[in-house]
Scaffold this motif. Structure first.
Motif, short mmCIF file in Angstrom:
data_model
loop_
_atom_site.label_atom_id
_atom_site.label_comp_id
_atom_site.label_asym_id
_atom_site.label_seq_id
_atom_site.Cartn_x
_atom_site.Cartn_y
_atom_site.Cartn_z
N ARG A 94 0.82 -1.21 0.00
CA ARG A 94 0.00 0.00 0.00
C ARG A 94 0.85 1.27 0.00
O ARG A 94 0.43 2.33 0.48
CB ARG A 94 -0.96 -0.02 1.19
N ARG A 95 2.07 1.13 -0.53
CA ARG A 95 2.95 2.29 -0.69
C ARG A 95 3.51 2.31 -2.11
O ARG A 95 3.63 1.28 -2.76
CB ARG A 95 4.10 2.23 0.32
N ARG A 96 3.86 3.50 -2.55
CA ARG A 96 4.42 3.64 -3.89
C ARG A 96 5.90 3.28 -3.87
O ARG A 96 6.64 3.63 -2.95
CB ARG A 96 4.25 5.08 -4.38
N HIS A 97 6.34 2.57 -4.91
CA HIS A 97 7.74 2.17 -5.02
C HIS A 97 8.25 2.50 -6.41
O HIS A 97 7.61 2.16 -7.41
CB HIS A 97 7.90 0.67 -4.78
N THR A 98 9.41 3.16 -6.48
CA THR A 98 10.04 3.41 -7.78
C THR A 98 10.70 2.14 -8.30
O THR A 98 10.70 1.87 -9.50
CB THR A 98 11.07 4.54 -7.67
N THR A 99 11.30 1.38 -7.40
CA THR A 99 11.77 0.03 -7.71
C THR A 99 11.22 -0.88 -6.62
O THR A 99 11.00 -0.46 -5.49
CB THR A 99 13.31 -0.07 -7.74
N ALA A 100 10.99 -2.14 -6.98
CA ALA A 100 10.38 -3.07 -6.02
C ALA A 100 11.06 -4.42 -6.11
O ALA A 100 12.27 -4.50 -6.35
CB ALA A 100 8.87 -3.15 -6.28
N GLY A 101 10.29 -5.51 -5.96
CA GLY A 101 10.90 -6.83 -5.86
C GLY A 101 11.52 -7.36 -7.12
O GLY A 101 12.46 -8.16 -7.07
N ALA A 102 11.02 -6.94 -8.28
CA ALA A 102 11.57 -7.41 -9.55
C ALA A 102 12.73 -6.50 -9.97
O ALA A 102 12.63 -5.68 -10.88
CB ALA A 102 10.49 -7.44 -10.63
N ALA A 103 13.82 -6.62 -9.26
CA ALA A 103 15.01 -5.79 -9.48
C ALA A 103 16.21 -6.53 -8.93
O ALA A 103 16.07 -7.49 -8.16
CB ALA A 103 14.86 -4.44 -8.78
N GLU A 104 17.40 -6.10 -9.31
CA GLU A 104 18.59 -6.77 -8.81
C GLU A 104 18.77 -6.57 -7.31
O GLU A 104 19.33 -7.44 -6.62
CB GLU A 104 19.82 -6.29 -9.57
N TYR A 105 18.32 -5.43 -6.79
CA TYR A 105 18.39 -5.16 -5.36
C TYR A 105 17.12 -4.45 -4.92
O TYR A 105 16.50 -3.71 -5.70
CB TYR A 105 19.60 -4.26 -5.03
#
Length: 319
Positions: A94-105
């Protein structure tokens, strides 16, 4: 680093693999080197623009609710995790993410992760983060399943469905799985006592049930009518039509349709890990895609007919 990002609202084609700055953990946070993520309904509705109140309208938006990997760095005050620990978890839904789980880190607070089950690979583990937690919350905390009760799992071959079948069986329920007949043998192996083909079995031909776990979100009032006296029903599919049915069912008291938005913290993830360790819960994976093909993974999810989860691997330096 490489990260999957949503560049505008729309179909899976709006997903891109972009070069972004690697984040650094702050106080109470860890940096996780992600090895695998998966595709969840939440990911798809965020991408489609159905959760603008959460994601906002500024792009890019990070893709991937869950992850599994190893701790790469820790922020100030973190004592429960060390570099190299294998962990699983999810970003806050329920929060905005610029990068999330589908990323290298990915950077997350320590209350969003737990140590991953030692016997599972990251691909296997990530398939159970959202599904295992959702099924456990539904059965244990929402409908309070008691051993010996008759349980119907609707959409039993999907990610949450396969976890619900296993956990309901482990909790002593008599489990009926509603799915395609070609999945009958597989679902029986997971613990289903009976498997019914949803294409030829209408709601008026089944029941009564003490507990119904719905993962589909349609015809909810029809299935609610198949509850036994004192029965309980929960749905994890929160479509507009499902929300309307949930609201209308409130007049039925204990036999109303329950719902929740899964947001598991460390305690729930530890409980899921305990079920894995005990042998009550095992991963079910439909297909595996590299991060570069995350759009294809989303498309496969939306086509349906899945058995378990679509997992996305994150091979470092090869995207």
């Amino acid at each position: 680093m490489k990260a999957a990002q949503i560049t505008s609202f729309g179909t899976a084609d709006v997903l891109r693999i972009n070069d972004v700055d690697r984040p650094s953990p702050g106080a109470g946070e860890v940096l996780v080197a992600v090895e695998a993520s998966s595709v969840n309904g939440h990911d798809v509705i965020v991408r489609a623009g159905e959760l603008k109140m959460v994601s906002g309208r500024r792009f890019p938006i990070g893709a991937g609710l869950d992850f599994a990997g190893t701790v790469a760095a820790t922020g100030g005050g973190v004592e429960s995790y060390r570099v190299g620990d294998r962990v699983w978890g999810m970003v806050h839904p329920r929060r905005r993410h610029t990068t999330a789980g589908a990323a290298e880190y990915v950077v997350v607070s320590t209350d969003r992760i737990a140590h991953a089950p030692a016997d599972l690979s990251s691909v296997e583990a990530v398939s159970l983060v959202v599904t295992g937690a959702t099924a456990l919350i539904a059965l244990r905390d929402s409908v309070h399943l008691v051993g010996g009760e008759r349980v119907l799992v609707r959409g039993a071959a999907g990610g949450v469905g396969t976890a619900a079948v296993q956990l309901a069986h482990a909790m002593g329920g008599h489990v009926t799985a509603l799915a395609r007949d070609r999945h009958a043998e597989f679902l029986a192996d997971l613990g289903a006592d009976e498997v019914l083909d949803y294409r030829s079995t209408t709601s008026d031909l089944i029941g009564p049930y003490d507990v119904i776990v719905d993962t589909v979100g349609t015809e909810l009032h029809c299935y609610r009518s198949r509850l036994a006296k004192g029965g309980r029903m929960v749905t994890v599919a929160l479509s507009p039509s499902a929300l309307a049915a949930i609201a209308a069912s409130s007049v039925h008291g204990s036999r109303r349709i329950r719902a929740f938005s899964a947001n598991p913290g460390s305690a729930v993830l530890r409980d899921v890990a305990d079920h894995v360790t005990s042998g009550a819960l095992r991963p079910v994976i439909d297909s595996v895609y590299p991060l570069a093909d995350i759009a294809a993974a989303h498309q496969a999810f939306e086509r349906g007919g899945v058995v378990g989860k679509h997992v996305v691997t994150v091979p470092r330096g090869s995207v």
